[in-house]
Design an enzyme around this catalytic site. Structure first.
Site, PDB file in Angstrom:
ATOM      1  N   SER A 101       0.886  -1.227   0.146  1.00  0.00           N
ATOM      2  CA  SER A 101       0.037   0.132  -0.093  1.00  0.00           C
ATOM      3  C   SER A 101       0.941   1.459  -0.091  1.00  0.00           C
ATOM      4  O   SER A 101       0.778   2.077  -0.760  1.00  0.00           O
ATOM      5  CB  SER A 101      -0.885  -0.016   1.308  1.00  0.00           C
ATOM      6  OG  SER A 101      -2.385   0.282   1.115  1.00  0.00           O
ATOM      7  N   HIS A 119      -3.534   7.120   2.500  1.00  0.00           N
ATOM      8  CA  HIS A 119      -3.639   5.580   2.736  1.00  0.00           C
ATOM      9  C   HIS A 119      -5.144   5.469   3.455  1.00  0.00           C
ATOM     10  O   HIS A 119      -5.872   4.565   3.131  1.00  0.00           O
ATOM     11  CB  HIS A 119      -2.780   5.285   3.817  1.00  0.00           C
ATOM     12  CG  HIS A 119      -2.761   3.746   4.167  1.00  0.00           C
ATOM     13  ND1 HIS A 119      -3.092   3.203   5.456  1.00  0.00           N
ATOM     14  CD2 HIS A 119      -2.652   2.609   3.375  1.00  0.00           C
ATOM     15  CE1 HIS A 119      -2.843   2.072   5.426  1.00  0.00           C
ATOM     16  NE2 HIS A 119      -2.624   1.381   4.154  1.00  0.00           N
ATOM     17  N   ARG A 177       0.165   8.635   4.933  1.00  0.00           N
ATOM     18  CA  ARG A 177      -0.860   8.045   5.702  1.00  0.00           C
ATOM     19  C   ARG A 177      -2.357   8.545   5.637  1.00  0.00           C
ATOM     20  O   ARG A 177      -3.343   7.775   5.850  1.00  0.00           O
ATOM     21  CB  ARG A 177      -0.834   8.067   7.333  1.00  0.00           C
ATOM     22  CG  ARG A 177       0.548   7.068   7.620  1.00  0.00           C
ATOM     23  CD  ARG A 177       0.485   6.936   8.997  1.00  0.00           C
ATOM     24  NE  ARG A 177      -0.196   5.702   9.454  1.00  0.00           N
ATOM     25  CZ  ARG A 177      -0.020   4.527   9.423  1.00  0.00           C
ATOM     26  NH1 ARG A 177       1.282   4.038   9.267  1.00  0.00           N
ATOM     27  NH2 ARG A 177      -0.923   3.600   9.955  1.00  0.00           N
TER      28      ARG A 177
END
Ligand SMILES: C/C1=C2N=C(/C=C3N=C(/C(C)=C4\N[C@@](C)([C@@H]5N=C1[C@](C)(CCC(=O)O)[C@H]5CC(=O)O)[C@@](C)(CC(=O)O)[C@@H]4CCC(=O)O)[C@@](C)(CC(=O)O)[C@@H]\3CCC(=O)O)C(C)(C)[C@@H]/2CCC(=O)O
Length: 206
Positions: free
Chosen positions: A15, A41, A38
Site C-alpha cells: 500500500s 492511505h 498516511r
C-alpha cells in the site's frame, strides 16, 4: 476461491509503496510527506496531496506536544476512536466531549452545534494540545473564535472537516490563522483522514 493478500504487514508494505509511486510528494517537506502518505492511505486518493495545506512546523510542533504528554482533543467520537493509542508516545489522553451529558444544553444555550459547544468542556486542556477536527466545520470555526477571544492556544491543529457547508471556508480560515495547522483544502476530509494524520504525527515521535 479468491486470490488475495492475507499478510497484514505485506498489505501495508504494498500500500505505502503504491502511494509513494503514484503520489507526487515532491512539493512537501519529508515530515509532512510522511503524514500525507498516511492520509492518502486512509482515503485511497493519491491526488489528495495537491490539497494538503500546512504550516511549516506543524509536524514538529504536534510531535513535541505529544512527547510532552499533551492530550489529543477531538470534535467527534469517530476521530477519537481512530487514534491508535499504542502509537501515542506518552500515554496521551484522547478526549471527545461530544457525548458529555452537558453538551446538548450547552449547544442550545449557545445556539450552535453540539460539536462546537462541546469544545467548551475541554477546559484548560486546550493549552498546548493537539486538536483534531475531522468532521464538524462549526467546531473548527468555533475553535478559531475561541483562540481569537483569548482561549489558550493549542500546539497544533489538525483541521480536516469534510463536507459541503462550511468545510472549505473553515479550513481556509485555519490556514489564514497564526496557528500551527494541517488541513486538506476543499470539500474532502473526514474522521478517518484526520485520525490517520494524528497517528502519523504520533508515530514519528521518538
Ligand atoms: C452537519 C454535520 C455534518 N456531518 C457530516 C458527516 C458525517 N457525520 C456523521 C456523524 C455520525 C456525525 N456527525 C455529527 C458530528 C453531526 N454532523 C453534522 C452536525 C449536524 C453539525 C456539525 C457541523 O456542521 O459543523 C453534527 C451534530 C452537531 O450538533 O454537532 C454527529 C455528532 C451527529 C450525531 O450522530 O449525533 C455524528 C458524530 C458522531 C461521533 O463520531 O461522535 C457521518 C458518519 C454521517 C452519517 O451518520 O450519515 C459522517 C462522517 C464524516 C466523517 O468522516 O467524520 C458532514 C458532511 C461533515 C456535515 C458537515 C458539513 C456539511 O456539508 O453538511
Amino acid at each position: 476461491m479468491y486470490s488475495y493478500e492475507h499478510d497484514g504487514a505485506e498489505i501495508y508494505r504494498q500500500s505505502f509503496a503504491t502511494i509513494r509511486a503514484e503520489a507526487d510528494l515532491s512539493g512537501l517537506p519529508e515530515d509532512v510527506a510522511q503524514v500525507a502518505v498516511r492520509m492518502i492511505h486512509a482515503c485511497g486518493q493519491v491526488d489528495l496531496v495537491a490539497d494538503v495545506a500546512f504550516s511549516p512546523d506543524v509536524v514538529l510542533a504536534g510531535r513535541k506536544a505529544l512527547e510532552s504528554g499533551a492530550p489529543v482533543l477531538c470534535d467527534a467520537q469517530m476521530v477519537a476512536s481512530g487514534v491508535t493509542r499504542k502509537r501515542l508516545p506518552a500515554f496521551n489522553e484522547v478526549v471527545c466531549t461530544l457525548n458529555d451529558p452537558r453538551t446538548p444544553d450547552l449547544a442550545r444555550e449557545m445556539g450552535t452545534t453540539r460539536t462546537a459547544a462541546a469544545m467548551h468542556l475541554w477546559g484548560d486542556r486546550l493549552d498546548g494540545a493537539v486538536v483534531a477536527i475531522g468532521n464538524a466545520p462549526t467546531a473548527l470555526f468555533h475553535l478559531l473564535e475561541m483562540v481569537r477571544d483569548g482561549a489558550p492556544r493549542p500546539a497544533a491543529v489538525i483541521g480536516i472537516p469534510v463536507g459541503f457547508i462550511g468545510a472549505v471556508e473553515s479550513k481556509e480560515a485555519l490556514a489564514a490563522s497564526d496557528l500551527e495547522f494541517l488541513a486538506v483544502r476543499g470539500r474532502r476530509g473526514g474522521s478517518a483522514i484526520t485520525a490517520a494524520a494524528v497517528n502519523a504525527i504520533a508515530s514519528t515521535a521518538e
